[in-house]
Design an enzyme around this catalytic site. Structure first.
Site, PDB file in Angstrom:
ATOM      1  N   THR A   1       0.849  -1.322   0.056  1.00 51.24           N
ATOM      2  CA  THR A   1       0.034   0.017  -0.072  1.00 51.24           C
ATOM      3  C   THR A   1       0.893   1.239  -0.005  1.00 51.24           C
ATOM      4  O   THR A   1       1.418   1.632  -0.779  1.00 51.24           O
ATOM      5  CB  THR A   1      -1.092  -0.083   1.204  1.00 51.24           C
TER       6      THR A   1
ATOM      7  N   LYS B   1       4.200  -6.670   4.034  1.00 50.59           N
ATOM      8  CA  LYS B   1       3.922  -5.376   3.676  1.00 50.59           C
ATOM      9  C   LYS B   1       3.982  -4.592   4.925  1.00 50.59           C
ATOM     10  O   LYS B   1       3.388  -4.965   5.849  1.00 50.59           O
ATOM     11  CB  LYS B   1       2.884  -5.228   2.715  1.00 50.59           C
TER      12      LYS B   1
ATOM     13  N   THR C   1      -1.915  -1.405   8.154  1.00 49.10           N
ATOM     14  CA  THR C   1      -1.990  -2.925   8.238  1.00 49.10           C
ATOM     15  C   THR C   1      -0.649  -3.613   7.863  1.00 49.10           C
ATOM     16  O   THR C   1       0.001  -3.216   6.904  1.00 49.10           O
ATOM     17  CB  THR C   1      -3.095  -3.358   7.159  1.00 49.10           C
TER      18      THR C   1
ATOM     19  N   GLU D   1       7.462   6.055   6.388  1.00 52.30           N
ATOM     20  CA  GLU D   1       7.513   7.323   5.671  1.00 52.30           C
ATOM     21  C   GLU D   1       8.641   8.345   5.875  1.00 52.30           C
ATOM     22  O   GLU D   1       8.790   8.727   6.954  1.00 52.30           O
ATOM     23  CB  GLU D   1       6.320   7.695   5.882  1.00 52.30           C
TER      24      GLU D   1
ATOM     25  N   ASN E   1       8.543  20.176  15.168  1.00 53.21           N
ATOM     26  CA  ASN E   1       8.808  19.832  16.522  1.00 53.21           C
ATOM     27  C   ASN E   1      10.462  20.163  16.858  1.00 53.21           C
ATOM     28  O   ASN E   1      10.899  20.674  18.021  1.00 53.21           O
ATOM     29  CB  ASN E   1       8.971  18.243  16.838  1.00 53.21           C
TER      30      ASN E   1
ATOM     31  N   THR F   1      12.247  20.885  23.880  1.00 55.97           N
ATOM     32  CA  THR F   1      11.219  20.869  25.024  1.00 55.97           C
ATOM     33  C   THR F   1      12.023  20.669  26.354  1.00 55.97           C
ATOM     34  O   THR F   1      12.873  19.942  26.526  1.00 55.97           O
ATOM     35  CB  THR F   1      10.542  19.694  24.977  1.00 55.97           C
TER      36      THR F   1
END
Lengths: 406, 406
Positions: free
Chosen positions: A155, A181, A192, A278, A401, A406
């Site tokens: 996907t 996958k 998934t 990603e 970010n 922080t």
């Protein structure tokens, strides 16, 4: 794991004797890419599977759970582009029909066919297209078809994932191969995960399921925090016995050798999933030791591996150890901040909960520049240890970010 | 909450009689913005506080926990830019010294001074600058200084947050005012939340802490999932008695009226924090009803409110209800997918776990275009209900998620 006995092979699931596979375009994905995969063992095979623990389950998960209960399977049909989840009774009927058609085409019982799907939720499968494509899919089966099947289950993955290994079990060569996958980066457990593994080993009745469960726990469950949470996650293993070894019984030396091979394949595939997150550029092992117990070690490691701010710091190669302290502190693991030590590879950064005096930050930054490294966190409380793998966050996400420490 | 009796006032904490405040530049923040705040009650006040539950706690949290134990406080000093967390014994000594200096300047005992900080972890406070700035800060105290104090506690906030309300308690007017600083969007619980509330009410011994605990639970703990997890989170309330009402006892009608006022102020501030999430454009209430029990309702609501994929769909105004199903399914709440109904404001979208027949998607998209709306999820199992607030995710983050419909 006795890696000396492992020989990595090219290819994936069709590296295994007696395993054929294929992948074609059925027209489920709007992109026109391959979206229907079939894996077939020329002989009946032992089978075991692990499915999502999400309370909302896809229709294919419901049907495959039922079919695998008998411990036998000879084919796996998988589609991508539409997950057949939240589709009610029609969805279950569709998944059943797919196993029936594949069974007819391959002349095997429908309940020896497993089914899986990944993609959009809440939309019925385009069954007309699938019915039209299945005969073509069966014809495409070949001993070289593993890569096409790996492509047809993708996907958001940028490339297909395959792994295969040869091991010796009781003096006989056994092959284990698989495809998988993957996972999106930002919320791994919402993409998934599908993984199909095959072997030519002969496995005794009841001995395959524990092997798969342990391998999944030590591979996929160590890379995806809150793993097995998508509505469609499915890992299947089939073993067709063509290696003609003495049947491997639970508790035997042979089954342990076999389990090591399965774990090697699933771990390799799991690491491929992390690397293909990603925009991910780094594969980082988060190792926790000195925890009060093993469960605490896993809680702490997952909290760090899953912290977007830690992952952003990994991307920015910024030794921002305060984010690691925050992550372990909020985890369920028992933490005494004054006892915590943190190192990047072999370079110490934090001792007794504070930045080490004379810390070599330049050396830490060098390590953080590597494509793979390990963050070791010693909680200083006990003997519990565990390790998970994570990746960095891509620049687009980091932009939000990394500006503010922080 | 009897909102008819609530009268919203301009301003924040210094809307309360007897409360002075100030905020100045001490040079802690590299940006040169205000970074040191002081709140002072001209008379001794009852005090209560709620601190982070993170096991790693900042030095100011340790010192303030100790000081508030007596139930009295007259001043709060807060710095931004450096959190004084993971700074060891020196950090605790620094926090203590700040309360001592402020006590000397205001001629009150050091243990009637509370201290808070937000900012970078692992770096010692620049005490020379703070020592030099504190006399100037004490001189800056004024009945108009609430806004300056609200500014001086900001980190990633884009604007100061103030709220003040007048209520009637047993026929007498009582004022409650507060300031707060906020949460980043992506991982709300990793940005420090500070909130300081003051009132002129007279409160009986022991009656203030339960009021604050409940107000925090119903406001800040309903907007920040896994709330109170930063190492520095601090909510303080002081009540100085200048309203000269009969002391409010636990269980009395008066304390309930007062509690409603406090909850109104903390809820308003909490909603301001959500709206000021990085890049946030929408404030969405996630209401769960029909849960097996109240705890389940909260689990389910938080799972949805905290799902990056749901928040991305909110940003993209995409009625992607599958992501809501995935989120509730992975939550700890009991879910039977065939019984789930989902509506956006009054418009039904899902019934019995599937998209409603004849669903008006255009109407749903219209609702999703509003700046504020409610997602109602009915689990169809029992009478448990709860509600949390969330915001959407900014475009940069969404770019990674919105391309692919899971």
């Amino acid at each position: 794991m006795a890696s000396a006995e492992l020989q990595w092979l090219d290819g994936g699931i069709t590296a295994v004797p007696g395993i054929l596979a294929g992948g074609i375009v059925a027209g489920i994905k709007p992109s026109g890419k391959k979206d229907l995969a079939l894996i077939y063992s020329s002989t009946p095979a032992r089978a075991a599977a692990v499915f999502t623990s999400n309370q909302v389950k896809g229709a294919p998960v419901l049907v495959s759970s039922e079919h695998v209960r008998g411990g036998q399977a000879q084919a796996i049909v998988a589609s991508s582009g539409c997950s057949n989840v939240c589709t009610g009774e029609q969805g279950v009927a569709d998944a059943r029909e797919m196993t029936r058609i594949v069974g007819d085409l391959l002349r095997i019982p429908a309940n020896h066919v497993l089914v899986a799907a990944t993609g959009v939720i809440g939309v019925p499968l385009p069954m007309n297209r699938i019915r039209a494509a299945l005969p073509k899919l069966a014809q495409s089966l070949s001993p070289q078809g593993g890569r096409a099947a790996a492509e047809a289950i993708m996907t958001t993955d940028t490339h297909p994932k395959e792994a295969a290994v040869r091991i010796e079990v009781g003096g006989r060569p056994v092959t284990i191969g698989g495809i998988a996958k993957g996972v999106a980066m930002l919320e791994p457990h919402l993409a998934t995960m599908l993984c199909f593994v095959a072997s030519d080993a002969t496995i005794a009745r009841g001995a395959l399921a524990p092997v798969l469960k342990r391998a999944v726990d030590r591979s996929f469950n160590r890379v995806t925090v809150d793993s097995d949470q998508s509505t469609s996650d499915t890992v299947v293993i089939i073993a067709n016995g063509l290696a003609e070894n003495t049947p491997l019984e639970t508790g035997s030396r042979g089954i342990r050798q076999f389990a090591a091979g399965v774990e090697a394949v699933t771990t390799k595939l799991a690491r491929m999933l992390v690397k293909d997150g990603e925009g991910a550029t780094k594969l980082v092992a988060v190792a926790v030791r000195g925890a009060a117990n093993g469960k605490d070690a896993l809680h702490a490691a997952r909290a760090v591996a899953n912290s977007p701010l830690v992952k952003a710091a990994i991307n920015g190669q910024d030794p921002n150890w305060g984010r690691i302290m925050v992550a372990i502190g909020k985890s369920q693991a028992k933490v005494d901040q004054a006892k915590v030590a943190i190192a990047f590879d072999d370079e110490p950064l934090v001792t007794r909960g504070m930045q080490k005096e004379g810390v070599r930050l330049e050396r830490i930054r060098e390590i953080m520049g590597l494509p793979e490294y390990q963050i070791t966190i010693d909680l200083g409380l006990g003997r519990g240890e565990d390790r998970v793998w994570t990746c960095d966050l891509s620049e687009e996400y980091v932009r939000l970010n990394s500006k503010y420490t922080t």
